[in-house]
Motif scaffolding. Structure first.
Motif, mmCIF file in Angstrom:
data_model
loop_
_atom_site.group_PDB
_atom_site.id
_atom_site.type_symbol
_atom_site.label_atom_id
_atom_site.label_comp_id
_atom_site.label_asym_id
_atom_site.label_seq_id
_atom_site.Cartn_x
_atom_site.Cartn_y
_atom_site.Cartn_z
ATOM 1 N N VAL A 250 0.870 -1.171 0.000
ATOM 2 C CA VAL A 250 0.000 0.000 0.000
ATOM 3 C C VAL A 250 0.910 1.224 0.000
ATOM 4 O O VAL A 250 1.686 1.428 0.942
ATOM 5 N N ILE A 251 0.841 2.007 -1.070
ATOM 6 C CA ILE A 251 1.767 3.124 -1.268
ATOM 7 C C ILE A 251 0.983 4.428 -1.316
ATOM 8 O O ILE A 251 0.147 4.631 -2.192
ATOM 9 N N MET A 252 1.249 5.299 -0.356
ATOM 10 C CA MET A 252 0.646 6.634 -0.365
ATOM 11 C C MET A 252 1.447 7.495 -1.331
ATOM 12 O O MET A 252 2.674 7.571 -1.236
ATOM 13 N N HIS A 253 0.752 8.154 -2.273
ATOM 14 C CA HIS A 253 1.485 8.811 -3.347
ATOM 15 C C HIS A 253 0.793 10.074 -3.821
ATOM 16 O O HIS A 253 -0.438 10.132 -3.879
ATOM 17 N N SER A 254 1.590 11.057 -4.157
ATOM 18 C CA SER A 254 1.095 12.245 -4.854
ATOM 19 C C SER A 254 2.276 13.121 -5.244
ATOM 20 O O SER A 254 3.398 12.922 -4.783
ATOM 21 N N ASN B 184 -4.095 7.937 -2.824
ATOM 22 C CA ASN B 184 -3.855 9.353 -3.084
ATOM 23 C C ASN B 184 -3.610 10.088 -1.775
ATOM 24 O O ASN B 184 -4.329 9.886 -0.793
ATOM 25 N N ALA B 185 -2.592 10.942 -1.765
ATOM 26 C CA ALA B 185 -2.285 11.733 -0.582
ATOM 27 C C ALA B 185 -3.391 12.749 -0.329
ATOM 28 O O ALA B 185 -4.252 12.987 -1.177
ATOM 29 N N ASP C 142 2.363 1.086 3.671
ATOM 30 C CA ASP C 142 3.680 0.440 3.664
ATOM 31 C C ASP C 142 4.783 1.389 3.213
ATOM 32 O O ASP C 142 5.916 1.307 3.691
ATOM 33 N N GLU C 143 4.451 2.267 2.262
ATOM 34 C CA GLU C 143 5.438 3.189 1.726
ATOM 35 C C GLU C 143 4.799 4.547 1.455
ATOM 36 O O GLU C 143 3.588 4.634 1.194
ATOM 37 N N VAL C 144 5.618 5.593 1.496
ATOM 38 C CA VAL C 144 5.213 6.938 1.113
ATOM 39 C C VAL C 144 6.047 7.327 -0.103
ATOM 40 O O VAL C 144 7.280 7.272 -0.065
ATOM 41 N N ALA C 145 5.387 7.691 -1.188
ATOM 42 C CA ALA C 145 6.058 8.112 -2.418
ATOM 43 C C ALA C 145 5.670 9.550 -2.713
ATOM 44 O O ALA C 145 4.480 9.883 -2.764
ATOM 45 N N MET C 146 6.668 10.407 -2.889
ATOM 46 C CA MET C 146 6.424 11.819 -3.167
ATOM 47 C C MET C 146 7.176 12.230 -4.424
ATOM 48 O O MET C 146 8.361 11.927 -4.568
ATOM 49 N N ASP C 147 6.468 12.899 -5.330
ATOM 50 C CA ASP C 147 7.104 13.528 -6.486
ATOM 51 C C ASP C 147 7.191 15.018 -6.163
ATOM 52 O O ASP C 147 6.195 15.741 -6.266
ATOM 53 N N ARG D 296 10.921 7.824 -2.335
ATOM 54 C CA ARG D 296 10.093 6.779 -1.710
ATOM 55 C C ARG D 296 10.690 6.419 -0.348
ATOM 56 O O ARG D 296 11.890 6.222 -0.227
ATOM 57 N N PHE D 297 9.805 6.352 0.639
ATOM 58 C CA PHE D 297 10.181 6.044 2.024
ATOM 59 C C PHE D 297 9.387 4.832 2.500
ATOM 60 O O PHE D 297 8.209 4.679 2.149
ATOM 61 N N LYS D 298 10.010 3.993 3.304
ATOM 62 C CA LYS D 298 9.297 2.912 3.964
ATOM 63 C C LYS D 298 8.616 3.452 5.216
ATOM 64 O O LYS D 298 9.218 4.245 5.970
ATOM 65 N N ALA D 299 7.391 3.052 5.456
ATOM 66 C CA ALA D 299 6.711 3.416 6.691
ATOM 67 C C ALA D 299 7.146 2.454 7.784
ATOM 68 O O ALA D 299 7.138 1.232 7.600
#
Length: 202
Positions: free
Chosen positions: A4-8, A139-140, A154-159, A197-200
């Motif tokens: 599960v990747i939080m991303h925006s 979606n963040a 599980d992970e946080v992904a930021m652009d 990308r960061f691991k939670a």
């Protein structure tokens, strides 16, 4: 089972849109390169420019790899209403789960695999079920922050785009508390964007 990747996409001060839900220059990097992200491009552009997704080579490799892993997107009702659910065609993935106490609009794209669920835990469960062994992209924003606070990310992904908004819609929503992350374990320099990308941590 996938992650599960939080991303925006976010400004350097952590906003995904301004106070009026305008993303400003945040999505420009999606259209500033020569490499298409995918062969079958949905053509969605939140800014309304109508351009296809064409990015720098570094961003293309990163985004393609990430998008190919996504089976389901989880979004809040606010974003669904703003973009009209991408007209039933999400940028990636085969399914969308909308966190909302209101049902799907009557007659809205009956062919689209969109599922409306009333709370974040149930939404993540449904998204995982639909995604199978692929990833769930959250979606963040407020809904993403709630899912992070519930310990379901599980992970946080930021652009990260080089612009300062000063105020607006926060990447992590209105969540409070501290949520330590590990990494970043992925750092990719694109043209006009930095992919992180960061691991939670549990």
């Amino acid at each position: 089972m996938g992650s599960v990747i939080m991303h925006s996409v976010a400004s350097v001060d952590g906003f995904i849109a301004d106070d009026n839900d305008d993303v400003g220059p945040l999505h420009e990097w999606y259209f500033n390169g020569d490499v298409p992200i995918r062969e079958r491009d949905q053509g969605y552009d939140h800014s309304g420019a109508g351009s296809r997704f064409r990015v720098s080579p570094a961003s293309a490799e990163y985004v393609r790899t990430m998008w190919n892993r996504i089976g389901t997107i989880v979004m809040g009702r606010r974003l669904f209403d703003l973009v009209n659910g991408w007209e039933g065609q999400p940028p990636t993935g085969d399914h969308v789960v909308v966190v909302s106490h209101r049902p799907k609009p009557a007659g809205w794209h009956p062919e689209a695999s969109y599922h409306f669920v009333g709370d974040v835990a149930a939404a993540v469960d449904r998204a995982r079920e639909l995604a199978g062994d692929r990833d769930v992209a959250v979606n963040a924003g407020d809904v993403g922050g709630q899912i992070l606070a519930a310990g379901l990310v599980d992970e946080v992904a930021m652009d990260v785009v080089p612009v300062v908004f000063g105020s607006g819609r926060r990447y992590f929503g209105r969540t409070d508390g501290r949520y330590p992350l590990a990494g970043p374990h992925v750092v990719v320099h694109g043209d006009g964007v930095l992919h992180l990308r960061f691991k939670a941590r549990p």
